[in-house]
Design a protein around this motif. Structure first.
Motif, mmCIF file in Angstrom:
data_model
loop_
_atom_site.group_PDB
_atom_site.id
_atom_site.type_symbol
_atom_site.label_atom_id
_atom_site.label_comp_id
_atom_site.label_asym_id
_atom_site.label_seq_id
_atom_site.Cartn_x
_atom_site.Cartn_y
_atom_site.Cartn_z
ATOM 1 N N GLU A 286 -10.581 81.445 10.778
ATOM 2 C CA GLU A 286 -11.792 82.218 11.060
ATOM 3 C C GLU A 286 -13.034 81.329 11.070
ATOM 4 O O GLU A 286 -14.032 81.664 11.676
ATOM 5 C CB GLU A 286 -11.936 83.369 10.048
ATOM 6 N N GLU A 287 -12.955 80.197 10.384
ATOM 7 C CA GLU A 287 -14.077 79.250 10.475
ATOM 8 C C GLU A 287 -13.995 78.584 11.840
ATOM 9 O O GLU A 287 -12.960 78.027 12.188
ATOM 10 C CB GLU A 287 -13.884 78.103 9.479
ATOM 11 N N PRO A 288 -15.099 78.596 12.607
ATOM 12 C CA PRO A 288 -15.009 77.916 13.899
ATOM 13 C C PRO A 288 -14.883 76.398 13.727
ATOM 14 O O PRO A 288 -15.286 75.850 12.708
ATOM 15 C CB PRO A 288 -16.323 78.280 14.590
ATOM 16 N N LEU A 289 -14.296 75.760 14.709
ATOM 17 C CA LEU A 289 -14.229 74.298 14.703
ATOM 18 C C LEU A 289 -15.638 73.739 14.849
ATOM 19 O O LEU A 289 -16.470 74.325 15.531
ATOM 20 C CB LEU A 289 -13.439 73.823 15.923
ATOM 21 N N LYS A 290 -15.880 72.575 14.245
ATOM 22 C CA LYS A 290 -17.213 71.983 14.321
ATOM 23 C C LYS A 290 -17.143 70.695 15.148
ATOM 24 O O LYS A 290 -16.326 69.820 14.860
ATOM 25 C CB LYS A 290 -17.686 71.666 12.905
ATOM 26 N N GLU B 178 -17.685 64.049 18.918
ATOM 27 C CA GLU B 178 -16.916 63.911 17.681
ATOM 28 C C GLU B 178 -16.507 65.289 17.181
ATOM 29 O O GLU B 178 -17.198 66.273 17.428
ATOM 30 C CB GLU B 178 -17.770 63.227 16.602
ATOM 31 N N VAL B 179 -15.384 65.331 16.492
ATOM 32 C CA VAL B 179 -14.919 66.596 15.916
ATOM 33 C C VAL B 179 -14.785 66.424 14.401
ATOM 34 O O VAL B 179 -14.428 65.338 13.919
ATOM 35 C CB VAL B 179 -13.577 67.041 16.559
ATOM 36 N N TRP B 180 -15.121 67.468 13.645
ATOM 37 C CA TRP B 180 -14.976 67.450 12.188
ATOM 38 C C TRP B 180 -13.534 67.844 11.870
ATOM 39 O O TRP B 180 -13.112 68.937 12.196
ATOM 40 C CB TRP B 180 -15.970 68.440 11.562
ATOM 41 N N TRP B 181 -12.785 66.901 11.314
ATOM 42 C CA TRP B 181 -11.361 67.138 11.117
ATOM 43 C C TRP B 181 -10.916 66.483 9.816
ATOM 44 O O TRP B 181 -11.197 65.303 9.613
ATOM 45 C CB TRP B 181 -10.571 66.566 12.305
ATOM 46 N N ASP B 182 -10.270 67.250 8.958
ATOM 47 C CA ASP B 182 -9.802 66.720 7.681
ATOM 48 C C ASP B 182 -10.908 65.978 6.929
ATOM 49 O O ASP B 182 -10.719 64.885 6.417
ATOM 50 C CB ASP B 182 -8.616 65.745 7.889
ATOM 51 N N GLY B 183 -12.092 66.590 6.920
ATOM 52 C CA GLY B 183 -13.170 66.044 6.096
ATOM 53 C C GLY B 183 -13.899 64.850 6.663
ATOM 54 O O GLY B 183 -14.646 64.183 5.945
#
Ligand code: FA5
Ligand code: MG
Length: 502
Positions: free
Chosen positions: A289-293, A311-316
């Protein structure tokens, strides 16, 4: 620790941060030249043969010269074509990206040859003559005028000239001399996309802008949601300039089309990655439910302006996926007189980095394994979470040495012929060390890290210590085997790089 003695212990995270991207830096480095000679010839089932004065690749012969630096193990990768294998993670990802680009608008090119001219790889894109990307330490040269493409952008000008559709998509294997670690391999895969509009089809600039803006509505919708950070203005006079041939509304419309297109690609790919993680029990459905950042940051490429990276926010952490921008008008106008009136965008993305997060693949070398325990986990059109079959024990060995003293560069070597780091009159280029280690240890080398360096306060001689981490993907290594490889590496460093072992 005394001020004259520089001693640093670098963590792997710090190493990643200090590495500069190949095509975004223009730092000049001093002259340095190294010649590594490879005597091996390809076996009878190889696609190449290295002769004393030439290299034959896929039955075509190229005279070799002082630029030739492509080693046999790199040439062996030429026939692999992972992006064309429908059940391989790289092939699966290529197909997912393609699904976002209607073939009526975007022509597909997936089999363009990897051997290109320096004119294609660099000149056609406006690379300055002293750009570090042209250096022998960064690029595999077949000979002075012929390279293994370092990026899919090498085909941009040809496509702009030849392609009748307003857009194209390329997928291909690309080659770079680079560091050794879990996310860097000297062969990887990129996808290039471009879209142009022809001013001639419109009565005015306003009509052109309206048409580009209207085209944004034709971008296929995605079922996954993303939040997009785009904090910078669409162009900036110093940092990210408009081109003289583009009005602000034109460049802004092209940029908006580019950004919405790529946001759609990322939403699709990372939305599917999340689903695969949920199916593997690694995420709870509420997380979806949290959108991808994702975020846009300003960038520099010789062949686009303004330019960005996504860039994508992935695994911190923020992960760089691609570079893109508004195509430099000279790239189009030199491609063909018929492109003089065109404007548009281009992007290039790295498939491995994305496939690693999409499928949960922990090490970039795994893409190259022929082990059925890896390959059988993946199926055409399906994103699933990789189940590691086993992890074999690592074994590390350190090698420490004094750098060689600088010698005068050989006459006739251009500034692009070899660039190295100069320390107190001593020259050294890390990629040459990486290449030697890779040439001997092959895929048994998991990573190579600088763990210590210092300069002697009196002699001013510099020393470096590298840790080579050996680990096989498929079996346990014996200590004897690793000692053997390490000894060969030590001898080669001494012979090829003229270092003094400590
Ligand atoms: C380029 O190669 C440009 N040609 C991209 C481009 C195309 C810009 C069209 C503008 C217009 P860069 O060197 O940053 O840029 O590489 C692009 C992507 O390839 C990176 O974002 C990264 O995802 C991937 N990549 C780069 N180096 C490696 C490597 N050694 N291993 C794996 N992936 C890599
Ligand atoms: Mg980059």
């Amino acid at each position: 620790m005394s001020a004259t003695m520089r001693r640093t212990l670098l963590s792997s995270a710090a190493r990643l941060q200090i590495r500069t991207p190949v095509y975004t830096s223009l730092k000049s480095r001093p002259l340095f030249r190294i010649t590594v000679r490879y005597s091996s010839t390809g076996s009878s089932d190889e696609c190449f043969k290295i002769n004393p004065d030439s290299i034959t690749i896929f039955d075509k012969s190229y005279p070799s010269d002082t630029w030739t630096n492509v080693p046999p193990q790199i040439l062996s990768a030429l026939p692999r074509k992972l992006h064309l294998q429908p059940s391989h993670p790289i092939g699966i990802l290529r197909t997912i990206v393609e699904s976002r680009f209607p073939s009526s608008t975007y022509a597909r090119h997936n089999t363009l040859p990897a051997i290109v001219s320096t004119a294609q790889n660099f000149d056609s894109l406006g690379f300055p003559m002293d750009h570090p990307g042209r250096s022998k330490t960064d690029t595999y040269y077949v000979n002075e005028k012929t390279v293994l493409r370092t990026h899919t952008s090498a085909h941009q000008a040809d496509m702009f000239r030849e392609e009748e559709k307003p857009g194209f998509l390329i997928s291909a294997d690309v080659y770079r001399r680079d560091a050794i670690d879990r996310s860097h391999y000297p062969v990887f895969h990129q996808m290039e996309g471009a879209r142009v509009w022809d001013r001639k089809a419109y009565a005015s600039s306003e009509e052109l802008v309206a048409a580009i803006t209207e085209d944004i509505n034709n971008i296929p919708p995605t079922t996954f949601s993303v939040t997009v950070e785009d904090p910078n203005p669409p162009h900036h006079a110093e940092r990210n300039p408009l081109q003289p041939t583009h009005s602000a509304p034109e460049a802004e419309a092209v940029a908006a089309h580019l950004k919405r297109t790529l946001e759609g690609v990322v939403a699709e790919v990372f939305g599917r990655a999340r689903q695969a993680k949920i199916e593997a029990g690694l995420l709870t459905p509420s997380t979806t439910e949290e959108p991808l950042k994702i975020r846009w940051i300003e960038a520099y490429f010789p062949f686009t302006s303004p330019s960005w990276e996504l860039e994508v926010w992935w695994d911190g952490q923020w992960l760089e996926l691609l570079g893109c921008g508004v195509v430099q008008h000279p790239v189009l106008s030199s491609a063909s007189p018929s492109c003089e009136s065109k404007l548009g965008w281009a992007f290039g993305l790295g498939l491995e980095r994305i496939a690693m997060v999409l499928f949960g693949i922990p090490d970039i070398r795994l893409f190259w394994t022929r082990d059925a325990r890896f390959l059988e986990q993946f199926g055409e059109g399906r994103v699933c979470w990789f189940n590691p079959y086993s992890k074999y024990p690592p074994c590390y060995k350190d090698v420490a040495f004094w750098l060689p003293q600088a010698t005068e560069p050989a006459a006739g070597v251009s500034a692009a012929g070899g660039l190295g780091e100069m320390q107190n009159g001593q020259v050294f280029h890390e990629n040459d060390l990486m290449e030697i280690v890779r040439g001997i240890g092959g895929d048994l080398v998991e990573d190579v890290q600088l763990i210590d360096e210092f300069t002697h306060p009196k002699t001013k001689k510099s020393s470096k210590c590298y840790r080579i981490n050996y680990r096989s993907m498929d079996r346990s290594l014996t200590n004897e085997e690793v000692d053997n490889i390490q000894e060969k590496v030590r001898q080669a460093l001494e012979k090829e790089m003229k270092v003094t072992l400590r």
